[in-house]
Design an enzyme around this catalytic site. Structure first.
Site, PDB file in Angstrom:
ATOM      1  N   LEU A  45       0.838  -1.205   0.000  1.00  0.00           N
ATOM      2  CA  LEU A  45       0.000   0.000   0.000  1.00  0.00           C
ATOM      3  C   LEU A  45       0.866   1.245   0.000  1.00  0.00           C
ATOM      4  O   LEU A  45       1.856   1.325   0.736  1.00  0.00           O
ATOM      5  CB  LEU A  45      -0.907   0.003   1.236  1.00  0.00           C
ATOM      6  CG  LEU A  45      -1.920  -1.142   1.338  1.00  0.00           C
ATOM      7  CD1 LEU A  45      -2.666  -1.069   2.660  1.00  0.00           C
ATOM      8  CD2 LEU A  45      -2.888  -1.110   0.171  1.00  0.00           C
ATOM      9  N   GLY A  75       3.368  -6.575   7.489  1.00  0.00           N
ATOM     10  CA  GLY A  75       2.985  -5.171   7.468  1.00  0.00           C
ATOM     11  C   GLY A  75       1.869  -4.906   6.479  1.00  0.00           C
ATOM     12  O   GLY A  75       0.792  -5.499   6.545  1.00  0.00           O
ATOM     13  N   ASP A  76       2.136  -4.009   5.507  1.00  0.00           N
ATOM     14  CA  ASP A  76       1.134  -3.699   4.480  1.00  0.00           C
ATOM     15  C   ASP A  76       1.462  -4.395   3.157  1.00  0.00           C
ATOM     16  O   ASP A  76       1.041  -3.943   2.098  1.00  0.00           O
ATOM     17  CB  ASP A  76       1.040  -2.186   4.272  1.00  0.00           C
ATOM     18  CG  ASP A  76       2.335  -1.584   3.738  1.00  0.00           C
ATOM     19  OD1 ASP A  76       3.413  -2.152   4.011  1.00  0.00           O
ATOM     20  OD2 ASP A  76       2.282  -0.549   3.056  1.00  0.00           O
ATOM     21  N   GLU A  77       2.202  -5.498   3.232  1.00  0.00           N
ATOM     22  CA  GLU A  77       2.595  -6.251   2.040  1.00  0.00           C
ATOM     23  C   GLU A  77       1.731  -7.510   1.917  1.00  0.00           C
ATOM     24  O   GLU A  77       1.560  -8.260   2.887  1.00  0.00           O
ATOM     25  CB  GLU A  77       4.066  -6.646   2.118  1.00  0.00           C
ATOM     26  CG  GLU A  77       5.007  -5.448   2.163  1.00  0.00           C
ATOM     27  CD  GLU A  77       6.451  -5.840   2.435  1.00  0.00           C
ATOM     28  OE1 GLU A  77       7.335  -5.014   2.186  1.00  0.00           O
ATOM     29  OE2 GLU A  77       6.676  -6.980   2.902  1.00  0.00           O
TER      30      GLU A  77
END
Length: 231
Positions: free
Chosen positions: A137, A178-180
């Protein structure tokens, strides 16, 4: 020939007298096919005794995880085959703890790592190919810094829902860290189809404007690799 009461309790429906076990197991999914297909191959003599992890959507629309194994029952003296014992074990709590991300409910990197190894082995032994999307993101840190980590968590949950909606039954969506996020897609015929799925994911995330009555704006970046073209 028969199943005990525990079997009926496990799957919330009886195995009827004379019912084909493969027919009963048709809604149970192994890694790449139904458990029914595996059982049929076993009885046809095209497969050795097996132990498989399987999943099944229950009546409550929840996914349960199980292990199925088969043992031939043979005479110790002359080796005469008397039948086959199938065992089923409930692994739901264990699987969710080990293989699924607590926040989003998506498979985690351990689950995906094992699926990637399996996909590589399948592809090496056939003409099959598979594709991997790596997505993160853009703007996620700003959400955490300005709106707080609770909002960041809600955002990740919403993104997980979007990915599953866009991919459907064409692949596996997982949270890497995380955001992955990673998406593993099997048997997509053309690059155009891959681009369509990726663009759908990007556009739907970009159209996300509000979570829990808070204004929000993030975008997504996706890298795509195709086996064996990209190594």
């Amino acid at each position: 020939v028969f199943a005990n009461r525990r079997f009926e309790q496990l799957f919330k429906r009886p195995l009827l007298n004379g019912q084909n076990l493969a027919d009963y197991c048709v809604s149970m999914k192994a890694a790449h096919e139904s458990l029914a297909a595996i059982i049929e191959r076993y009885f046809e003599g095209r497969m050795k005794p097996f132990r498989e992890r399987i999943s099944m959507v229950t009546n409550e629309e929840k996914t349960g995880y199980y292990e199925c194994y088969v043992s031939p029952l043979t005479d110790e003296g002359d080796g005469t085959l008397h039948g086959h014992l199938f065992g089923f074990l409930n692994r739901t709590d264990e699987v969710r703890m080990v293989y699924y991300d607590e926040l989003t409910g998506l498979p985690n990197r351990r689950f995906l790592g094992e699926r990637l190894v399996e996909a590589l082995e399948r592809a090496k032994n056939s003409v099959a190919s598979f594709s991997v999307f790596f997505m993160d993101l853009d703007g996620f840190k700003k959400v955490n810094d300005t709106l707080g980590h609770e909002m960041g968590d809600l955002l990740l949950q919403e993104v997980a829902r979007i990915l599953q909606m866009c991919v459907g039954n064409r692949g596996v969506c997982a949270r890497w860290a995380g955001d992955e996020f990673i998406v593993l897609l099997d048997n997509i015929d053309t690059k155009e189809q891959l681009e369509e799925i990726a663009q759908d994911m990007i556009q739907t995330i970009q159209e996300l404007r509000e979570i829990d009555n808070m204004q929000i704006h993030v975008t997504a970046s996706i890298g795509v690799a195709i086996y064996p073209n990209d190594g």
